[in-house]
Design a protein around this motif. Sequence first.
Motif, PDB file in Angstrom:
ATOM      1  N   LEU A 264     -34.281  23.265 -18.195  1.00  0.00           N
ATOM      2  CA  LEU A 264     -33.292  22.191 -18.151  1.00  0.00           C
ATOM      3  C   LEU A 264     -33.330  21.513 -16.783  1.00  0.00           C
ATOM      4  O   LEU A 264     -33.739  22.136 -15.792  1.00  0.00           O
ATOM      5  CB  LEU A 264     -31.885  22.766 -18.370  1.00  0.00           C
ATOM      6  N   LYS A 265     -32.853  20.269 -16.726  1.00  0.00           N
ATOM      7  CA  LYS A 265     -32.817  19.557 -15.431  1.00  0.00           C
ATOM      8  C   LYS A 265     -31.821  20.216 -14.488  1.00  0.00           C
ATOM      9  O   LYS A 265     -31.991  20.230 -13.283  1.00  0.00           O
ATOM     10  CB  LYS A 265     -32.429  18.100 -15.660  1.00  0.00           C
ATOM     11  N   ARG A 266     -30.732  20.733 -15.060  1.00  0.00           N
ATOM     12  CA  ARG A 266     -29.734  21.440 -14.238  1.00  0.00           C
ATOM     13  C   ARG A 266     -29.438  22.785 -14.875  1.00  0.00           C
ATOM     14  O   ARG A 266     -29.282  22.874 -16.091  1.00  0.00           O
ATOM     15  CB  ARG A 266     -28.425  20.644 -14.195  1.00  0.00           C
ATOM     16  N   PHE A 267     -29.350  23.818 -14.062  1.00  0.00           N
ATOM     17  CA  PHE A 267     -28.993  25.142 -14.586  1.00  0.00           C
ATOM     18  C   PHE A 267     -27.494  25.396 -14.439  1.00  0.00           C
ATOM     19  O   PHE A 267     -26.960  26.292 -15.077  1.00  0.00           O
ATOM     20  CB  PHE A 267     -29.747  26.252 -13.837  1.00  0.00           C
ATOM     21  N   ASP A 268     -26.834  24.674 -13.517  1.00  0.00           N
ATOM     22  CA  ASP A 268     -25.380  24.895 -13.343  1.00  0.00           C
ATOM     23  C   ASP A 268     -24.634  23.632 -13.765  1.00  0.00           C
ATOM     24  O   ASP A 268     -25.212  22.548 -13.795  1.00  0.00           O
ATOM     25  CB  ASP A 268     -25.069  25.242 -11.877  1.00  0.00           C
ATOM     26  N   LEU A 274     -23.424  28.961 -14.718  1.00  0.00           N
ATOM     27  CA  LEU A 274     -24.860  28.892 -14.456  1.00  0.00           C
ATOM     28  C   LEU A 274     -25.614  29.448 -15.663  1.00  0.00           C
ATOM     29  O   LEU A 274     -25.201  30.465 -16.232  1.00  0.00           O
ATOM     30  CB  LEU A 274     -25.147  29.755 -13.207  1.00  0.00           C
ATOM     31  N   LEU A 275     -26.717  28.785 -16.036  1.00  0.00           N
ATOM     32  CA  LEU A 275     -27.575  29.297 -17.122  1.00  0.00           C
ATOM     33  C   LEU A 275     -28.859  29.858 -16.526  1.00  0.00           C
ATOM     34  O   LEU A 275     -29.391  29.294 -15.566  1.00  0.00           O
ATOM     35  CB  LEU A 275     -27.937  28.168 -18.090  1.00  0.00           C
ATOM     36  N   ILE A 276     -29.364  30.943 -17.121  1.00  0.00           N
ATOM     37  CA  ILE A 276     -30.636  31.531 -16.668  1.00  0.00           C
ATOM     38  C   ILE A 276     -31.458  31.972 -17.881  1.00  0.00           C
ATOM     39  O   ILE A 276     -30.931  32.058 -18.998  1.00  0.00           O
ATOM     40  CB  ILE A 276     -30.411  32.724 -15.696  1.00  0.00           C
ATOM     41  N   GLY A 277     -32.731  32.269 -17.633  1.00  0.00           N
ATOM     42  CA  GLY A 277     -33.610  32.760 -18.704  1.00  0.00           C
ATOM     43  C   GLY A 277     -33.785  31.719 -19.804  1.00  0.00           C
ATOM     44  O   GLY A 277     -33.783  30.507 -19.549  1.00  0.00           O
ATOM     45  N   GLY A 281     -34.036  27.543 -20.458  1.00  0.00           N
ATOM     46  CA  GLY A 281     -35.357  27.026 -20.868  1.00  0.00           C
ATOM     47  C   GLY A 281     -36.505  27.457 -19.991  1.00  0.00           C
ATOM     48  O   GLY A 281     -37.570  26.836 -20.013  1.00  0.00           O
ATOM     49  N   VAL A 282     -36.345  28.575 -19.223  1.00  0.00           N
ATOM     50  CA  VAL A 282     -37.415  28.931 -18.290  1.00  0.00           C
ATOM     51  C   VAL A 282     -38.504  29.811 -18.934  1.00  0.00           C
ATOM     52  O   VAL A 282     -38.693  30.957 -18.597  1.00  0.00           O
ATOM     53  CB  VAL A 282     -36.892  29.573 -16.980  1.00  0.00           C
ATOM     54  N   VAL A 283     -39.218  29.190 -19.867  1.00  0.00           N
ATOM     55  CA  VAL A 283     -40.368  29.849 -20.503  1.00  0.00           C
ATOM     56  C   VAL A 283     -41.590  28.983 -20.173  1.00  0.00           C
ATOM     57  O   VAL A 283     -41.507  27.754 -20.217  1.00  0.00           O
ATOM     58  CB  VAL A 283     -40.162  29.937 -22.030  1.00  0.00           C
ATOM     59  N   ALA A 284     -42.702  29.610 -19.828  1.00  0.00           N
ATOM     60  CA  ALA A 284     -43.884  28.836 -19.424  1.00  0.00           C
ATOM     61  C   ALA A 284     -44.466  28.081 -20.618  1.00  0.00           C
ATOM     62  O   ALA A 284     -44.713  28.686 -21.663  1.00  0.00           O
ATOM     63  CB  ALA A 284     -44.928  29.768 -18.843  1.00  0.00           C
ATOM     64  N   ARG A 321     -31.921  26.293  -9.580  1.00  0.00           N
ATOM     65  CA  ARG A 321     -32.864  25.334 -10.193  1.00  0.00           C
ATOM     66  C   ARG A 321     -33.915  24.890  -9.173  1.00  0.00           C
ATOM     67  O   ARG A 321     -35.111  24.864  -9.464  1.00  0.00           O
ATOM     68  CB  ARG A 321     -32.099  24.122 -10.751  1.00  0.00           C
ATOM     69  N   SER A 322     -33.446  24.528  -7.947  1.00  0.00           N
ATOM     70  CA  SER A 322     -34.409  24.004  -6.974  1.00  0.00           C
ATOM     71  C   SER A 322     -35.373  25.099  -6.517  1.00  0.00           C
ATOM     72  O   SER A 322     -36.574  24.877  -6.380  1.00  0.00           O
ATOM     73  CB  SER A 322     -33.700  23.350  -5.788  1.00  0.00           C
ATOM     74  N   GLU A 323     -34.855  26.300  -6.322  1.00  0.00           N
ATOM     75  CA  GLU A 323     -35.715  27.397  -5.871  1.00  0.00           C
ATOM     76  C   GLU A 323     -36.710  27.772  -6.980  1.00  0.00           C
ATOM     77  O   GLU A 323     -37.889  28.025  -6.712  1.00  0.00           O
ATOM     78  CB  GLU A 323     -34.823  28.594  -5.499  1.00  0.00           C
ATOM     79  N   PHE A 324     -36.236  27.773  -8.219  1.00  0.00           N
ATOM     80  CA  PHE A 324     -37.141  28.092  -9.335  1.00  0.00           C
ATOM     81  C   PHE A 324     -38.260  27.044  -9.403  1.00  0.00           C
ATOM     82  O   PHE A 324     -39.437  27.386  -9.576  1.00  0.00           O
ATOM     83  CB  PHE A 324     -36.383  28.147 -10.668  1.00  0.00           C
ATOM     84  N   GLY A 325     -37.906  25.783  -9.232  1.00  0.00           N
ATOM     85  CA  GLY A 325     -38.895  24.698  -9.250  1.00  0.00           C
ATOM     86  C   GLY A 325     -39.897  24.851  -8.113  1.00  0.00           C
ATOM     87  O   GLY A 325     -41.099  24.650  -8.295  1.00  0.00           O
TER      88      GLY A 325
END
Length: 399
Positions: A264-268, A274-277, A281-284, A321-325
């Motif tokens: 997602l564009k924003r996780f919070d 906050l959304l995770i996993g 949408g954090v699947v490759a 989100r930014s760190e994950f990116g």
Amino acid sequence: MSPAEYDVAIIGGGPAGATAAYELAKSGASVLLLDREGRPKPCGGAVPPRLIEDFAIPSEQIVARVGSARIISPKSQAVEMTIDGHRRRAGTSYVGMVDREHFDRWLRRRAQAAGAHVEQGTFDRVEERTGGGFALNYRDAKGARVSCRSRLVIGADGANSAVRRQMFSPAARPPYVFAYHEIVCSPESGDFDKSRCDVVYDGAISPDFYGWVFPHGPVTSVGVGSAKKGFDLKAATSELRRRSGLGDAEIVRREGAPLPLYPLKRFDNGRGVLLIGDAAGVVAPSSGEGIYYAMCSGELAGHAALEALRTNDVRALKSVRSEFGRMHGRTFFILRMMQYFWYSSDGRRERFVSMCRDPDVQKLTWESYLDKKIVRREPMAHLRVFLKDMSHLMGIAKA
Ligand SMILES: Cc1cc2nc3c(=O)[nH]c(=O)nc-3n(C[C@H](O)[C@H](O)[C@H](O)COP(=O)(O)OP(=O)(O)OC[C@H]3O[C@@H](n4cnc5c(N)ncnc54)[C@H](O)[C@@H]3O)c2cc1C
């Protein structure tokens, strides 16, 4: 009796939620980890050594170790890619297989041992309280209604996240592939190789993704993914079993689940949720690998939530989100491009499998999977792969 109060309520105790709970609890935060349990997550269970090392997973959780992958094309061209020798970081080179029923339970127990309050129950509703924080309702294992409060909420409740539906705009919904697999008994004799994964690129098996055969010792996961409406995943899986010599294997379970493909564009939501996993949408793309990224987002969430609690400022949650990116954006971008180019026709799939014969391609593939890094130190190898990629794409190289 007034409802229990937590610093953080985490909904969903899969790899993402259990990792976030562990990070928070070991730093002294009061955490509720709510999971409905009872039904193991449908999953191929393949994990890279980087996950096993970074998240200190004990060896007994790895039910099988796979040493190579065989990539198969529409015309049955098979390319065997062995893992050995492709690890940059010191450590073992294999694809680990976890059994999600035991693995997820172990992760929840670890969070509990660190101090999290782990509760079996089904999440129902979350509301913002006037004056700050959240009121949550769920049903416990006996079906009784329970209320609690928390300062922050983490939605780790998977692809169909109820937290996301309740606390984010309806537009915050990642696109999905639907993944279906059958767990079958691994044959004890014959040609079946329990130390090798098969990955099948063939429009008849999946018109837009791929099929897999992942051995887990005594059982094997055989499955396919597709986002195409009306595509018969069960028929494709049955065909894949037949082609893999597992047509007569005893079926232990049949199951499926959506697999989100874009973060997602924003996780919070800017207000303390906050959304995770999978919920975020954090699947490759291309591979559908989600366990490592779920745990990675869980760890980042734990750190960000601690900072939000310390500063009493929910803006700290944005950093996930930014760190994950920053950590994985480049890999996700490349994998998305690969999926777009190579999974669109059988002609391209045939070329893609041909390309996998190339030692540079194998090296980059394994390095990026095993270590979760696309190595910057070898620009010439990247250039070679890019040029070969383009010549295959334009049909200059032979399939
Ligand atoms: C068929 C298939 C094969 C796959 N194969 C692989 C693979 O081989 N390797 C890989 O890395 N990834 C694979 N994936 C992807 C991977 O399974 C996910 O990306 C990963 O599980 C995401 O973890 P998560 O913690 O975000 O969500 P989940 O694992 O989905 O966990 C969500 C948790 O939330 C709980 N929950 C949900 N709703 C509620 C509620 N209302 N109340 C209480 N609890 C709730 C659930 O019980 C669950 O434990 C596969 C996926 C599918 C569908």
